[in-house]
Structures are given as structure tokens and as C-alpha cells.
Design an enzyme around this catalytic site. Structure first.
Site, PDB file in Angstrom:
ATOM      1  N   ASP A  46       0.841  -1.191   0.000  1.00 56.76           N
ATOM      2  CA  ASP A  46       0.000   0.000   0.000  1.00 56.76           C
ATOM      3  C   ASP A  46       0.882   1.250   0.000  1.00 56.76           C
ATOM      4  OD1 ASP A  46      -2.351  -1.458   0.083  1.00 56.76           O
ATOM      5  OD2 ASP A  46      -2.527  -1.369   2.274  1.00 56.76           O
ATOM      6  N   PRO A  47       0.382   2.361  -0.544  1.00 54.68           N
ATOM      7  CA  PRO A  47       1.198   3.581  -0.602  1.00 54.68           C
ATOM      8  C   PRO A  47       1.801   3.998   0.738  1.00 54.68           C
ATOM      9  CG  PRO A  47      -0.732   3.850  -1.985  1.00 54.68           C
ATOM     10  CD  PRO A  47      -0.894   2.534  -1.274  1.00 54.68           C
TER      11      PRO A  47
END
Length: 303
Positions: free
Chosen positions: A47-48
């Protein structure tokens, strides 16, 4: 006629210690530019806002990505109790709250239900496809979807720290396709207090560890130099979970053309998956049958 992709025919693995705030794709693009590589991909999206191991495969090493994707991985993450969010992490909107807070013993007891073969529903904001469209795109439009539960192998899930009543630090070792955000969400439900992830770090993935990772600042500083090339790990590191078989010269010639090739017998049984090498170079992955390796992937490494 397809346009020929520019860049070097360079193969191997670059292990990046991904920072928060960037997508995995953005990191791969940075690596491809810095190494002037013709082809690159990664083994397992982060995930970012997650940090840690992002294994970037270059050139022929992209053919070994499935072996890293399928390998066990370890995560350290912090769960915030008392709040549920629509994304199951701190980036989302709070959709429910609770004043209840679990004790350490209650958390440890609940964790037993998340070990072994479990069924897990991915987050609404995830990359799973629903009727051909990514779930997160539909979630952004305000749609609430029924996402089918899928199996996940959890090798280990431990409480490692309790900074305060609101938070707990956990470490998990799991197989392919696990969503840490779903673990936090479901743990909060079981404990009756809601929960979401506030920090997430991938500690290792298959043979690759965070301590091996190079930072994006280092990549920027060493871009387009031999010093960055020196950080590359060989293609065969991605095959660490498979046995190696040595080829005969005749077998190597046949394998290079995609045909079954003779190998020196090793610690494998009929039908086992293995990889073959000749004079120190990986040639192919395939199945061992009657003294030969039947290739499923052939590596075309530059001399």
C-alpha cells in the site's frame, strides 16, 4: 509494428526499502529509470503508506516473480483500537467508534483465531476485481460491495508491543494474498472495539529482507552509475526455494531452445519443480522427469 522498448538488457533483483507515500508502481518506475533498464516489475504490492521490502525484478528476473509472490512474508503493523475506517487504515474516513479497549490477554486470545488457514475478506479499498473493475475504483464512487472471502495461510501472528491502551503492535508471517488491513479490521470486530492499521512495514519477503534494502535517496544519488548496478542481486536469488540441478553441455543447448535437457541427478524426485544451471548461469525452471528438466520458463541472459 510494436515500438521497441528502450533501455539496457539488465537482469537481477534490486531490493528497495520502500518509503511511505509512494505506490509500488512509482517505485518500480524510479528503479527502471535509475538503472536504465528495459524491463522491470515487482513481487507483491505494498500500500502507498506502507514501508519495507519491495523486491524489484529486472529483465529476465521478472520470470521468477511468481516464486517470490508465492513465498511467505512477514509484516510488523500497528493497530489502532476504537475506530473503524472505510479503508481499514488511517487514510480513510472514520465510520464507527467504540470506547471499549481490549487487554493484552484478550488480544493474545483473539489472535489464535487468525492463525492457520483462515478465510479473509479483502478491504473495500483494494485491488481485487469485482465484475472486471478494481474494488477501490468502485469504493471511491461510494459503492459498497460484497467481496468474496478468500483463503489465507497465516503462519504466525503475535502481539509484540502495547504502547498504550489505544494501540497494539503485531507481527505476522503469512502466505500469498494477505491483507494486513483486513486482519486489523477483523481483530477489532472480534474484540468488540473496532480497529484499523496505522503503520505497516514488510520485514521480509521470501529470501529478501528489509536490511538488504536500498533507499530511494540512495537510488537517486547512484542513478545511472556502476555503483547502483553493484546493488543488484542475481536472478537465481529469486529461486531460493527451488532445488538447483546442474546441466550437461548438451542439456544446456537443448534447454536454451526450450526443449527438455539432460541434468545431473540431484536431491529431487520425479515431477519436482527445480531450476537448471550451466557453468554458474541459470538456464531454466521446470519439472524434473527421467533425468531431464522439462522447462516452463527459459532465461535468456546476456553473455
Amino acid at each position: 509494428m510494436a515500438r521497441k522498448r528502450k533501455g539496457r538488457d539488465i537482469s537481477g533483483w534490486l531490493i528497495v526499502d520502500k518509503p511511505a507515500g509512494l505506490t509500488s508502481t512509482a517505485v518500480v518506475n524510479k528503479v527502471r529509470w535509475a538503472l536504465d533498464a528495459k524491463k522491470a516489475g515487482h513481487a507483491g504490492t505494498l500500500d502507498p503508506e506502507a514501508t519495507g521490502v519491495l523486491a524489484v525484478a529486472l529483465g529476465e528476473a521478472t520470470k521468477t516473480v511468481p516464486y517470490i509472490t508465492d513465498a511467505l512474508k512477514a509484516y510488523r503493523f500497528t493497530v489502532r483500537f476504537g475506530q473503524a475506517t472505510n479503508t481499514d487504515d488511517a487514510e480513510g474516513e472514520v465510520i464507527a467508534t467504540s470506547e471499549a479497549r481490549p487487554s493484552d490477554d484478550e488480544i493474545k486470545e483473539a489472535l489464535h483465531g487468525f492463525v492457520g488457514e483462515i478465510m479473509q475478506v479483502p478491504p473495500q479499498f483494494s485491488a481485487v476485481k469485482i465484475d472486471g473493475e478494481r474494488a477501490y475504483k468502485r469504493a471511491r464512487d461510494g459503492e459498497e460491495m460484497e467481496i468474496e472471502a478468500r483463503p489465507l495461510w497465516v503462519e504466525e501472528l503475535l502481539l509484540t508491543d502495547r504502547p498504550d491502551a489505544d494501540t497494539a503492535v503485531l507481527e505476522m508471517t503469512c502466505g500469498k494474498g494477505g491483507y494486513v488491513r483486513s486482519i486489523a479490521r477483523d481483530l477489532g470486530k472480534v474484540l468488540g472495539c473496532h480497529g484499523h492499521v496505522v503503520t505497516l512495514r514488510r520485514l521480509w519477503s521470501g529470501p529478501f529482507e528489509a536490511e538488504q534494502g536500498i533507499t530511494l535517496d540512495q537510488i537517486d544519488a547512484l542513478a545511472r552509475t556502476p555503483e547502483l548496478d553493484a546493488h543488484l542481486l542475481p536472478l537465481e536469488v529469486g529461486l531460493a526455494d527451488l532445488p538447483e540441478l546442474k546441466c550437461t553441455a548438451q542439456g544446456a543447448a537443448r534447454l536454451r531452445n526450450g526443449n527438455p535437457g539432460m541434468v545431473v541427478p540431484g536431491d529431487v524426485d520425479y515431477g519436482d519443480e527445480a531450476w537448471a544451471s550451466f557453468e554458474g548461469k541459470p538456464l531454466a525452471v521446470g519439472r524434473f522427469k527421467a533425468g531431464e528438466l522439462h522447462p516452463s520458463r527459459v532465461f535468456n541472459l546476456a553473455d
